[in-house]
Design an enzyme around this catalytic site. Structure first.
Site, mmCIF file in Angstrom:
data_model
loop_
_atom_site.group_PDB
_atom_site.id
_atom_site.type_symbol
_atom_site.label_atom_id
_atom_site.label_comp_id
_atom_site.label_asym_id
_atom_site.label_seq_id
_atom_site.Cartn_x
_atom_site.Cartn_y
_atom_site.Cartn_z
ATOM 1 C CG HIS A 234 -0.137 0.236 2.516
ATOM 2 N ND1 HIS A 234 0.587 -0.766 3.121
ATOM 3 C CD2 HIS A 234 0.064 1.344 3.281
ATOM 4 C CE1 HIS A 234 1.183 -0.296 4.203
ATOM 5 N NE2 HIS A 234 0.899 0.985 4.323
ATOM 6 C CG ASP A 236 1.645 5.022 4.716
ATOM 7 O OD1 ASP A 236 1.130 3.893 4.698
ATOM 8 O OD2 ASP A 236 2.729 5.261 5.299
ATOM 9 C CG HIS A 290 5.116 1.263 2.637
ATOM 10 N ND1 HIS A 290 4.584 2.388 2.046
ATOM 11 C CD2 HIS A 290 4.553 1.192 3.863
ATOM 12 C CE1 HIS A 290 3.745 2.977 2.890
ATOM 13 N NE2 HIS A 290 3.696 2.261 4.005
ATOM 14 N NE ARG A 300 8.979 -4.906 11.655
ATOM 15 C CZ ARG A 300 8.203 -4.083 10.938
ATOM 16 N NH1 ARG A 300 7.016 -4.460 10.533
ATOM 17 N NH2 ARG A 300 8.651 -2.882 10.601
#
Ligand code: OGA
Ligand code: NI
Length: 365
Positions: A234, A236, A290, A300
């Site tokens: 996607h 942002d 990204h 994570r």
């Protein structure tokens, strides 16, 4: 099409159950052309920018910072900020409190459950409106407004309201963290303005009373990390993203037609340009695709502050960035409309901005 509820039989055990299970539900399996790379992808060169140096006004530091930012943003829209002045204790506290929250049972986390069409609250794939290509993550998002007087307690109040007294410290931590991120993003906005040639104050003033979004991203371990994604590809939609990731690694960026990984550095913030800033730069600075992958060894965590304009601000490039050679690329809009589009009509992916522009033109014609 499967209903996402089918995997939600044991409600209170969802990710706790999934993270130890080698049979991952179909809904989490991404199509082959979207799956993680079989081998770790090459590292992307993301220049570290000495922010304190830049802010000190030292001519060499200023010229280095503006040149590196200009190159990185024209090419892919990612860079690192070091010497940022944010207290490491606060950053660590923000990470620790993610463990506190996401370690709670689902029923507890769902006190903050995100409502359909809203962007604030707790969401996992089980509170999601989609049933395919589900991301392997849980998130908690809230609003931060830099406008006085909300700026001083908006996060604390929200957390206290939805989660109760037991979360007072938790609320205080993210209140402080958001205030610091808002200040940091205004410094970055100065740097971006100077690097693109519109001067230091233009973007700083534009975002002074920002109405931003803070998101805690929590990626549980996965027994089959090669089949799924923590966050799908996607761009942002927001203006700027200031992200702090822990030392686990997993953030990837699509540059020159292939995926690259962003090296971890807990002393740095990863900054990336979002669609809205790309519009304000008239397309000169790139909002880049990204995603995040997961792994079978360690949970994570990342903290994402999404800088967004105050609701009534018109998103439009300054006149210096519109020339005969570079005519207007995008129509004017206000951020709440774009946010609504991504909440109600479209899940952010590689084409969000184009789809929004089409929707906007259709709506107003
Ligand atoms: C996001 C995002 C990546 C990460 O929250 O928009 O891209 O590394 N996160 O968590
Ligand atoms: Ni993102």
């Amino acid at each position: 099409m499967h209903d996402e509820r089918q995997v939600d039989g044991e409600t209170s055990l969802v990710f706790d159950f999934l993270k130890n299970n080698a049979n991952i539900p179909q809904q989490f399996i991404w199509p082959d052309d979207e799956k993680p790379c079989p081998q770790p992808p090459p590292l992307l060169h993301v220049p570290p920018i000495d922010l304190n140096g830049y802010l000190s006004g030292d001519p060499v530091a200023v010229s280095n910072a503006t040149r590196l930012v200009n190159e990185a943003c024209r090419k892919h829209g990612f860079f690192l900020v070091v010497n940022h002045g944010i207290d490491m204790k606060l950053i660590n506290e923000a990470h620790k409190n993610m463990d506190f929250f996401f370690g709670k049972p689902l029923v507890e986390k769902e006190k903050a459950k995100r409502k359909v069409g809203d962007y604030c609250g707790y969401a996992s794939s089980f509170t999601n409106r989609f049933s395919r290509n589900l991301p392997w993550k849980e998130t908690l998002s809230f609003r931060y407004s830099a406008e006085f007087p909300y700026s001083h307690h908006i996060v604390q109040n929200y957390i206290l309201n939805v989660m109760g007294q037991e979360y007072t410290h938790f609320g205080d931590v993210y209140q402080k963290y958001c205030e610091e991120m808002s200040k940091l993003s205004l410094s970055v906005a100065e740097l971006l303005g100077e690097s693109i040639g519109v001067g230091r104050s233009y973007f700083r003033e534009f975002f002074e009373e920002n109405d931003s979004i803070m998101r805690l991203n929590y990626y549980p371990i996965c027994q089959k990390p090669d089949l799924t994604l923590g966050t799908g590809p996607h761009c942002d939609p927001t203006s700027l993203t200031i992200l702090h990731q822990d030392d686990v690694g997993g953030l990837e960026v699509f540059v020159d037609e292939k995926w690259h990984s962003i090296p971890t550095n807990t002393n740095a913030f990863v900054v990336n340009i979002g669609d809205t800033f790309m519009v304000m730069s008239n397309g000169t600075y790139k909002s880049c695709l990204h995603r995040a992958i997961v792994n079978c060894r360690r949970t994570r965590k990342s903290l994402a502050f999404f800088l967004c304009p105050k609701q009534d601000k018109i998103v439009s490039p300054p006149k210096e960035l519109i020339t005969k050679n570079l005519p207007r690329k995008f129509p004017d809009f206000t951020w709440p409309l774009f946010l609504e589009f991504t909440q109600k009509h479209y899940r952010a992916d590689r084409n969000t901005l184009d789809a929004f522009v089409q929707w906007l033109l259709h709506k107003t014609s």
